[in-house]
Design an enzyme around this catalytic site. Structure first.
Site, short mmCIF file in Angstrom:
data_model
loop_
_atom_site.label_atom_id
_atom_site.label_comp_id
_atom_site.label_asym_id
_atom_site.label_seq_id
_atom_site.Cartn_x
_atom_site.Cartn_y
_atom_site.Cartn_z
N THR A 1 0.84 -1.19 0.00
CA THR A 1 0.00 0.00 0.00
C THR A 1 0.87 1.24 0.00
OG1 THR A 1 -0.08 0.08 2.42
CG2 THR A 1 -1.78 -1.21 1.31
N GLU B 1 -5.75 -4.22 -1.60
CA GLU B 1 -6.20 -5.46 -0.98
C GLU B 1 -7.24 -6.21 -1.81
OE1 GLU B 1 -5.20 -2.52 2.38
OE2 GLU B 1 -5.93 -2.48 0.33
N LYS C 1 -16.89 15.55 11.32
CA LYS C 1 -17.97 15.47 12.31
C LYS C 1 -18.21 16.85 12.90
CE LYS C 1 -19.86 12.50 15.89
NZ LYS C 1 -19.63 11.31 16.73
N TRP D 1 -22.41 14.03 10.50
CA TRP D 1 -21.33 13.76 9.56
C TRP D 1 -21.47 14.61 8.29
CZ3 TRP D 1 -17.39 11.47 11.57
CH2 TRP D 1 -17.55 10.47 12.53
#
Length: 537
Positions: free
Chosen positions: A180, A325, A433, A438
């Site tokens: 990654t 992944e 937040k 959100w």
């Protein structure tokens, strides 16, 4: 049914046998080279033979630090088809991270492009377990302090063009590995099996995904060191697809000319690539009528960019989602037959979503109280499983954070509507937040990018005494618009589209937005820059 293994050897042998005249067009440091699959197959076998002579055996890791060209494609098959493991290394990572992953993977041999050689020179003392360095070049090997350095073409000249590939490998054996890009901590390694790569390539060929096939001409702009160029090189070899490999240091103009001259039908890259191409074709004339699909992934594509490609230039644009992944294809924005009656805006809304799950995989979204509803509103973390989804990180204790109960927890917050269309809301760490509610930075960014004067935009959270966090927009204007557009102009553009509490507290004009090694916005660095600017004010 017969129990026959799924191996990469089947892919190259099919290309050699059934598509010997099909072309690989490769742009290298000295110009454009052309090979047939027959010639490329012989060179690939020569490389496998040369690596065997250097002592590479089953299970050994062979690292590549290279751009998209025919030699890298030869390594894609020579290494795993001889039983070793192809380790594609992101050349845009820091020297420290490159050194870390070479050592962590345990690379025995490195294949290096000549322009990358100075970087390896600098870290040679920290990668002492590497036994040989092979320089992939058209010319002479540059001067280097490295020992056991070989010229790629000289090694091939001594290799066996009929070297036999392994047919007795376990389909679950490692064939490749990537790390990654690591926005925090050290990069994490993912191992790809022969079986996983073959099934992923098969998925790429489905009519309702990318539909890669023999009659296509594929140009993977996404680097071959970034999740195996999204699997396109493997699928293209297997299906006999003509490949156009853009090589090092390309520009939007170089890409557009390659697409025009080679009549490219499908291409793949991240949004920043397509923003550059869009700017190029708006200023200069090219014939890109051969393109049937631009595949875009890595981060959410701006709605305005999709609209410009499709409506202004008539180039179909395909949104996709995946990660290291997931090999990476997991979700793709293909429309359904009964969507033909939708309005242009409704169709664009669908294309701006990441899409529906690719056949062969399973998914769920986990909200704060368990599995979230598929109503297009309730948010949750996307979890995936399937035959080309990783089950763990390579020798890394962080596996327990992402892999639980047979599922990969992606870290991406999404909504899923009643028809299964996924929309990325944000990364778990990038959600804002505010006052207990959100705010999606992705939604704000996509809205900003639809502004005719904005070239790039990113939204980050800054601490707030009363509301906990508040959004701040960072904007790069198009050159022709710089000095003419104000903060108020941009906020007025956003006001009708969002609730008042979603509107950013400030708009910062920037010359560029920091990006990761694979072209994604580097939010962590951007947050630090924004907070420093606020403190100075």
């Amino acid at each position: 049914m017969m129990q026959t293994p799924l191996l990469l050897t089947q892919m190259i042998e099919r290309a050699e046998k059934y598509f010997p005249k099909k072309e690989i067009v490769s742009r290298t440091e000295s110009g454009v080279q052309r090979l047939t699959y027959k010639q490329w197959g012989e060179r690939t076998r020569r490389l496998a033979s040369a690596l065997h002579k250097l002592g590479v055996r089953e299970g050994d890791k062979v690292g590549t630090l290279a751009w998209n060209h025919h030699r890298h494609l030869e390594a894609y098959f020579a290494i795993p088809c001889s039983g070793a493991v192809l380790h594609t290394i992101n050349i845009r990572l820091s020297p420290q991270h490159i050194s870390y992953i070479i050592n962590h993977a345990g690379d025995k041999v490195l294949l290096i492009d000549p322009d990358i050689l100075p970087l390896i020179d600098k870290i040679k003392d920290s990668i002492q377990d590497v036994e040989a360095f092979i320089v992939m070049t058209d010319g002479e090997v540059p001067k280097t302090s490295l020992k056991n350095v070989y010229h790629y073409e000289e090694l091939l000249s001594e290799g066996d063009p009929s070297f036999p590939f392994r047919t007795d490998l376990d389909e679950n054996a490692p064939a490749g590995m990537c790390y990654t890009s690591a926005t925090t901590g050290n990069p994490k390694g993912v191992i790809y099996s022969h079986r996983g790569i073959v099934l992923h390539a098969m998925a790429l060929g489905l009519a309702d995904t990318t539909g890669v096939c023999e009659k296509d001409t594929a140009l993977p702009v996404v680097p071959m060191f970034h999740v195996n160029a999204w699997g396109l090189p493997f699928a293209s070899v297997w299906f006999g697809t003509k490949q156009v490999l853009p090589g090092p240091y390309f520009t939007p103009g170089i890409l557009a000319k390659l697409m025009q001259d080679e009549k490219v039908t499908i291409t793949a890259g991240v949004p920043t690539i397509w923003l550059g191409l869009l700017n190029e074709i708006e200023q200069n004339e090219y014939d890109l009528s051969s393109l049937r699909s631009i595949l875009c992934g890595g981060s959410a594509a701006p709605r305005g960019m999709i609209k410009a490609f499709e409506e202004k230039f008539g180039i179909p644009f395909m949104h996709a989602y995946g990660m290291t992944e997931t090999s990476p294809l997991a979700v793709i924005a293909s429309s359904k037959s009964y969507h033909a009656d939708l309005s242009a805006d409704e169709k664009l809304d669908l294309k701006a979503k990441q899409g529906i799950l690719v056949p062969g995989l399973e998914m769920k979204i986990i909200g704060k109280d368990g599995e979230a509803a598929w109503d297009g509103k309730e948010m949750g973390e996307l979890a995936l499983r399937g035959p080309w989804i990783a089950s763990e990180y390579y020798q890394d204790e962080r596996s327990q954070d992402a892999f639980r109960d047979g599922w990969l927890y992606t870290g991406d917050v999404v909504t899923i509507d009643e028809e299964g269309y996924i929309k990325i809301v944000d990364r778990t760490k990038d959600l804002i937040k505010s006052g207990g509610e959100w705010i999606s930075s992705v939604d704000l960014e996509n809205a900003l990018m639809a502004h005719e004067d904005i070239f790039e935009a990113a939204v980050v959270a800054v601490p707030h005494e009363q509301w906990q966090e508040r959004p701040v927009a960072c904007v790069v204007l198009k050159e022709s618009s710089r000095g003419k557009v104000t903060k108020e102009d941009i906020l007025d553009f956003l006001n009708p589209q969002f609730a008042k509490w979603w509107i950013p507290d400030d708009v910062l004009f920037m010359n560029e937005i920091p990006k990761t090694s694979v072209g994604k916005f580097l939010k962590r660095t951007l947050r630090d820059q924004v907070q420093n600017k606020i403190k100075q004010v």
